[in-house]
Design a protein around this motif. Structure first.
Motif, PDB file in Angstrom:
ATOM      1  N   ALA A   1      38.133  -9.404   7.863  1.00  0.00           N
ATOM      2  CA  ALA A   1      37.929  -7.969   7.643  1.00  0.00           C
ATOM      3  C   ALA A   1      36.653  -7.734   6.848  1.00  0.00           C
ATOM      4  CB  ALA A   1      39.132  -7.366   6.925  1.00  0.00           C
ATOM      5  N   LYS A   2      36.413  -8.554   5.828  1.00  0.00           N
ATOM      6  CA  LYS A   2      35.191  -8.414   5.026  1.00  0.00           C
ATOM      7  C   LYS A   2      33.957  -8.700   5.880  1.00  0.00           C
ATOM      8  CE  LYS A   2      32.835 -10.007   0.877  1.00  0.00           C
ATOM      9  NZ  LYS A   2      31.556  -9.693   1.444  1.00  0.00           N
ATOM     10  N   LEU A   3      34.015  -9.747   6.688  1.00  0.00           N
ATOM     11  CA  LEU A   3      32.884 -10.061   7.557  1.00  0.00           C
ATOM     12  C   LEU A   3      32.607  -8.928   8.544  1.00  0.00           C
ATOM     13  CD1 LEU A   3      33.569 -13.825   8.340  1.00  0.00           C
ATOM     14  CD2 LEU A   3      31.695 -12.889   6.979  1.00  0.00           C
ATOM     15  N   ALA A   4      33.654  -8.365   9.106  1.00  0.00           N
ATOM     16  CA  ALA A   4      33.486  -7.247  10.040  1.00  0.00           C
ATOM     17  C   ALA A   4      32.861  -6.053   9.339  1.00  0.00           C
ATOM     18  CB  ALA A   4      34.831  -6.867  10.648  1.00  0.00           C
ATOM     19  N   ASN A   5      33.325  -5.761   8.138  1.00  0.00           N
ATOM     20  CA  ASN A   5      32.770  -4.642   7.385  1.00  0.00           C
ATOM     21  C   ASN A   5      31.307  -4.896   7.032  1.00  0.00           C
ATOM     22  OD1 ASN A   5      33.148  -2.064   6.174  1.00  0.00           O
ATOM     23  ND2 ASN A   5      33.074  -3.070   4.184  1.00  0.00           N
ATOM     24  N   ASP A   6      30.989  -6.114   6.627  1.00  0.00           N
ATOM     25  CA  ASP A   6      29.600  -6.462   6.316  1.00  0.00           C
ATOM     26  C   ASP A   6      28.720  -6.327   7.555  1.00  0.00           C
ATOM     27  OD1 ASP A   6      30.431  -7.027   3.748  1.00  0.00           O
ATOM     28  OD2 ASP A   6      30.307  -9.208   3.974  1.00  0.00           O
ATOM     29  N   LEU A   7      29.228  -6.775   8.706  1.00  0.00           N
ATOM     30  CA  LEU A   7      28.469  -6.679   9.945  1.00  0.00           C
ATOM     31  C   LEU A   7      28.234  -5.225  10.331  1.00  0.00           C
ATOM     32  CD1 LEU A   7      27.145  -8.232  12.248  1.00  0.00           C
ATOM     33  CD2 LEU A   7      29.348  -8.216  13.411  1.00  0.00           C
ATOM     34  N   LEU A   8      29.260  -4.406  10.196  1.00  0.00           N
ATOM     35  CA  LEU A   8      29.087  -2.983  10.473  1.00  0.00           C
ATOM     36  C   LEU A   8      28.037  -2.365   9.552  1.00  0.00           C
ATOM     37  CD1 LEU A   8      32.732  -1.768  11.082  1.00  0.00           C
ATOM     38  CD2 LEU A   8      30.868  -1.787  12.732  1.00  0.00           C
ATOM     39  N   GLY A   9      28.041  -2.782   8.301  1.00  0.00           N
ATOM     40  CA  GLY A   9      27.063  -2.267   7.343  1.00  0.00           C
ATOM     41  C   GLY A   9      25.641  -2.644   7.712  1.00  0.00           C
ATOM     42  N   ILE A  10      25.478  -3.798   8.307  1.00  0.00           N
ATOM     43  CA  ILE A  10      24.147  -4.253   8.706  1.00  0.00           C
ATOM     44  C   ILE A  10      23.708  -3.566   9.997  1.00  0.00           C
ATOM     45  CG2 ILE A  10      22.868  -6.251   9.592  1.00  0.00           C
ATOM     46  CD1 ILE A  10      24.621  -7.982   7.712  1.00  0.00           C
ATOM     47  N   LEU A  11      24.619  -3.464  10.949  1.00  0.00           N
ATOM     48  CA  LEU A  11      24.254  -2.949  12.267  1.00  0.00           C
ATOM     49  C   LEU A  11      24.194  -1.433  12.338  1.00  0.00           C
ATOM     50  CD1 LEU A  11      26.323  -5.341  14.555  1.00  0.00           C
ATOM     51  CD2 LEU A  11      23.894  -5.459  13.989  1.00  0.00           C
ATOM     52  N   TYR A  12      25.051  -0.762  11.602  1.00  0.00           N
ATOM     53  CA  TYR A  12      25.164   0.684  11.717  1.00  0.00           C
ATOM     54  C   TYR A  12      25.026   1.354  10.365  1.00  0.00           C
ATOM     55  CZ  TYR A  12      26.992  -0.672  16.242  1.00  0.00           C
ATOM     56  OH  TYR A  12      27.136  -1.221  17.487  1.00  0.00           O
ATOM     57  N   LEU A  13      23.867   1.250   9.775  1.00  0.00           N
ATOM     58  CA  LEU A  13      23.631   1.792   8.437  1.00  0.00           C
ATOM     59  C   LEU A  13      23.776   3.313   8.405  1.00  0.00           C
ATOM     60  CD1 LEU A  13      20.584  -0.388   7.388  1.00  0.00           C
ATOM     61  CD2 LEU A  13      22.959  -0.615   6.623  1.00  0.00           C
ATOM     62  N   GLU A  14      23.517   3.984   9.518  1.00  0.00           N
ATOM     63  CA  GLU A  14      23.529   5.450   9.526  1.00  0.00           C
ATOM     64  C   GLU A  14      24.896   6.027   9.896  1.00  0.00           C
ATOM     65  OE1 GLU A  14      20.397   6.476  12.174  1.00  0.00           O
ATOM     66  OE2 GLU A  14      18.887   5.484  10.961  1.00  0.00           O
ATOM     67  N   VAL A  15      25.847   5.199  10.259  1.00  0.00           N
ATOM     68  CA  VAL A  15      27.154   5.685  10.666  1.00  0.00           C
ATOM     69  C   VAL A  15      28.035   5.843   9.435  1.00  0.00           C
ATOM     70  CG1 VAL A  15      29.207   5.185  12.045  1.00  0.00           C
ATOM     71  CG2 VAL A  15      26.954   4.591  12.908  1.00  0.00           C
ATOM     72  N   SER A  16      28.471   7.070   9.161  1.00  0.00           N
ATOM     73  CA  SER A  16      29.273   7.317   7.961  1.00  0.00           C
ATOM     74  C   SER A  16      30.767   7.269   8.232  1.00  0.00           C
ATOM     75  CB  SER A  16      28.910   8.678   7.375  1.00  0.00           C
ATOM     76  OG  SER A  16      29.211   9.688   8.309  1.00  0.00           O
ATOM     77  N   GLU A  17      31.177   7.218   9.490  1.00  0.00           N
ATOM     78  CA  GLU A  17      32.585   7.261   9.837  1.00  0.00           C
ATOM     79  C   GLU A  17      33.311   5.927   9.700  1.00  0.00           C
ATOM     80  OE1 GLU A  17      30.253   8.124  12.146  1.00  0.00           O
ATOM     81  OE2 GLU A  17      30.313  10.296  12.003  1.00  0.00           O
ATOM     82  N   ARG A  18      32.609   4.881   9.284  1.00  0.00           N
ATOM     83  CA  ARG A  18      33.236   3.568   9.194  1.00  0.00           C
ATOM     84  C   ARG A  18      34.462   3.710   8.397  1.00  0.00           C
ATOM     85  NH1 ARG A  18      30.341  -0.675   6.396  1.00  0.00           N
ATOM     86  NH2 ARG A  18      29.159   0.766   5.227  1.00  0.00           N
TER      87      ARG A  18
END
Length: 62
Positions: A45-62
């Motif tokens: 879960a942490k890795l997925a969240n970190d990856l989302l943070g890297i790939l989709y910096l402008e997406v606030s709906e995470r």
């Protein structure tokens, strides 16, 4: 007398569920298996969240 070898069982036919793993091991091993499973889920879960943070910096709906 059982012919089953001692040690971990490896499933090579596909994905393994927690229930499948628990069914193969003695009940005394269940707490450690469940704890290890929970740790792996938290790491993923942490890795997925970190990856989302890297790939989709402008997406606030995470």
């Amino acid at each position: 007398m059982s012919c089953r070898p001692r040690g971990p069982v490896y499933f090579t036919d596909g994905p393994v569920t927690l229930i499948m793993a628990l069914e193969e091991e003695a009940s005394t091993s269940h707490p450690s298996i469940i704890e290890a499973h929970a740790e792996v889920l938290l790491i993923r879960a942490k890795l997925a969240n970190d990856l989302l943070g890297i790939l989709y910096l402008e997406v606030s709906e995470r």
